[in-house]
Design an enzyme around this catalytic site. Structure first.
Site, PDB file in Angstrom:
ATOM      1  N   THR A  12      18.283  45.435  37.636  1.00 47.24           N
ATOM      2  CA  THR A  12      17.664  44.552  36.638  1.00 47.24           C
ATOM      3  C   THR A  12      16.905  45.366  35.596  1.00 47.24           C
ATOM      4  O   THR A  12      16.243  44.805  34.726  1.00 47.24           O
ATOM      5  CB  THR A  12      16.684  43.570  37.308  1.00 47.24           C
ATOM      6  OG1 THR A  12      15.723  44.342  38.035  1.00 47.24           O
ATOM      7  CG2 THR A  12      17.403  42.646  38.268  1.00 47.24           C
ATOM      8  N   SER A 256       6.043  48.445  38.020  1.00 46.00           N
ATOM      9  CA  SER A 256       7.132  47.510  37.800  1.00 46.00           C
ATOM     10  C   SER A 256       7.946  48.028  36.631  1.00 46.00           C
ATOM     11  O   SER A 256       7.621  49.043  36.018  1.00 46.00           O
ATOM     12  CB  SER A 256       6.585  46.124  37.487  1.00 46.00           C
ATOM     13  OG  SER A 256       6.143  46.101  36.147  1.00 46.00           O
ATOM     14  N   LYS A 257       9.014  47.272  36.338  1.00 38.34           N
ATOM     15  CA  LYS A 257       9.885  47.711  35.251  1.00 38.34           C
ATOM     16  C   LYS A 257       9.156  47.679  33.919  1.00 38.34           C
ATOM     17  O   LYS A 257       9.592  48.275  32.949  1.00 38.34           O
ATOM     18  CB  LYS A 257      11.131  46.853  35.234  1.00 38.34           C
ATOM     19  CG  LYS A 257      12.004  47.279  36.389  1.00 38.34           C
ATOM     20  CD  LYS A 257      13.120  46.397  36.770  1.00 38.34           C
ATOM     21  CE  LYS A 257      13.747  46.977  38.035  1.00 38.34           C
ATOM     22  NZ  LYS A 257      14.184  46.031  39.007  1.00 38.34           N
ATOM     23  N   ARG A 258       8.030  46.987  33.876  1.00 36.90           N
ATOM     24  CA  ARG A 258       7.259  46.950  32.623  1.00 36.90           C
ATOM     25  C   ARG A 258       6.526  48.268  32.368  1.00 36.90           C
ATOM     26  O   ARG A 258       6.140  48.560  31.262  1.00 36.90           O
ATOM     27  CB  ARG A 258       6.265  45.775  32.638  1.00 36.90           C
ATOM     28  CG  ARG A 258       6.973  44.435  32.487  1.00 36.90           C
ATOM     29  CD  ARG A 258       5.976  43.294  32.484  1.00 36.90           C
ATOM     30  NE  ARG A 258       5.320  43.175  33.785  1.00 36.90           N
ATOM     31  CZ  ARG A 258       5.845  42.536  34.825  1.00 36.90           C
ATOM     32  NH1 ARG A 258       7.013  41.965  34.715  1.00 36.90           N
ATOM     33  NH2 ARG A 258       5.200  42.453  35.962  1.00 36.90           N
TER      34      ARG A 258
END
Ligand code: GLU
Length: 285
Positions: A12, A256-258
């Site tokens: 993702t 996180s991906k952030r």
């Protein structure tokens, strides 16, 4: 018995230091014991997963110095296998169709003042505990709605499954302990758009691939009870589990991906070496 571990990311986004930690953790456990390390791409959530992230994952892991045994298993290529597993549960009356939308479930929970607002952590698809609406549908209505082709998920009848499986235990590290999936309620095993959910596909694949030690972040610790239940229902072998702490950023929040700056891509582009990145990921050589 030879050890088999796996790393099972969902494509993702780009891998970050937290993934590097998880991947190295599993890889080192296998390699230190002369065992096998498998790589699995968990891409069943078609709305959030992208194939280009899948290729980036392989590339970043190789750069980081990891190698894996055998073919990479890409879950979206095996939908028939999950469908077949689901139909075995269906034949035993352990799953039922659920026509509810997420909004309807939330509205029903909000409207019931006495309903427990428990939201079990511990699954990538963590959802509020389902109030059981469609479990109680009169058989005639259920049949009619199925016949019109109304879109539906398949949920596990948790109480019935627990009665059938009996008391469950799980092995965490080298400790055996009791575990109870009841707080998860009637989890989704087949999603509306895919004939599987995380719980079903991950447990199915761990069994199929002969994984003996499941290592993953501690955010998934609770989900192990659901996985042990599925293993009991399908008579799949029991792996041991080892959940590791999650890597946190400077503010103490889990990565996180952030946290774009911690992506392996960004670190590579900034000229960091694999040795340095392994150390940043909390896994120094
Ligand atoms: N695919 C899951 C994730 O990326 C990991 C599942 C697991 O290790 O059991 O969060």
């Amino acid at each position: 018995m030879s050890i088999v571990t796996r790393f099972a990311p969902s494509p993702t986004g780009l891998l970050h230091l937290g993934h590097a930690h998880a991947a190295l953790f599993a890889w080192r456990r296998a390699r230190a014991a002369g065992g096998r390390f498998l790589l699995r791409i968990e891409d069943l959530d078609s709305a959030r997963c992208r194939p280009e992230y899948g290729s980036a994952i392989l590339d970043d892991l190789a750069w980081l110095g990891l190698d894996w045994d055998g073919e990479v298993r890409v879950q979206s290529a095996h939908l028939d296998a999950y469908r077949a597993a689901l139909s075995r549960l269906q034949a035993r009356g352990l799953v039922y169709p659920c026509f509810c939308t997420r909004a309807a479930i939330l509205a029903e929970i909000a409207a019931a003042p006495a309903a427990p607002h428990d939201w079990p952590a511990g699954a990538p698809d963590a959802a509020p505990r389902y109030p059981g609406t469609c479990r109680r549908l009169p058989p005639r209505e259920r049949k009619a709605r199925l016949e019109t082709g109304e879109s539906h998920a398949l949920r596990l009848d948790m109480a019935k499954a627990i009665r059938l499986a009996g008391p469950l235990t799980c092995i965490e590290g080298d400790r055996k302990m009791a575990c109870d999936p009841a707080p998860f309620g009637d989890v989704v095993l087949g999603r509306k758009e895919t004939p599987a959910s995380y719980h079903l596909a991950a447990t199915h694949d761990d069994a199929l691939q002969g994984v003996t030690l499941v290592t993953r972040g501690e955010d998934l610790r609770a989900a192990t009870a659901v996985h042990r239940l599925l293993q009991a229902l399908f008579a799949w072998p029991e792996p041991a589990y080892q959940h590791h702490p999650l890597l946190r950023n400077a503010a103490g929040r889990r990565l996180s991906k952030r946290d774009g700056a911690s992506s392996l891509r960004a670190l590579r582009a900034a000229g960091e070496s694999p040795v340095a990145v392994r150390a940043m990921a909390g896994m120094p050589d």
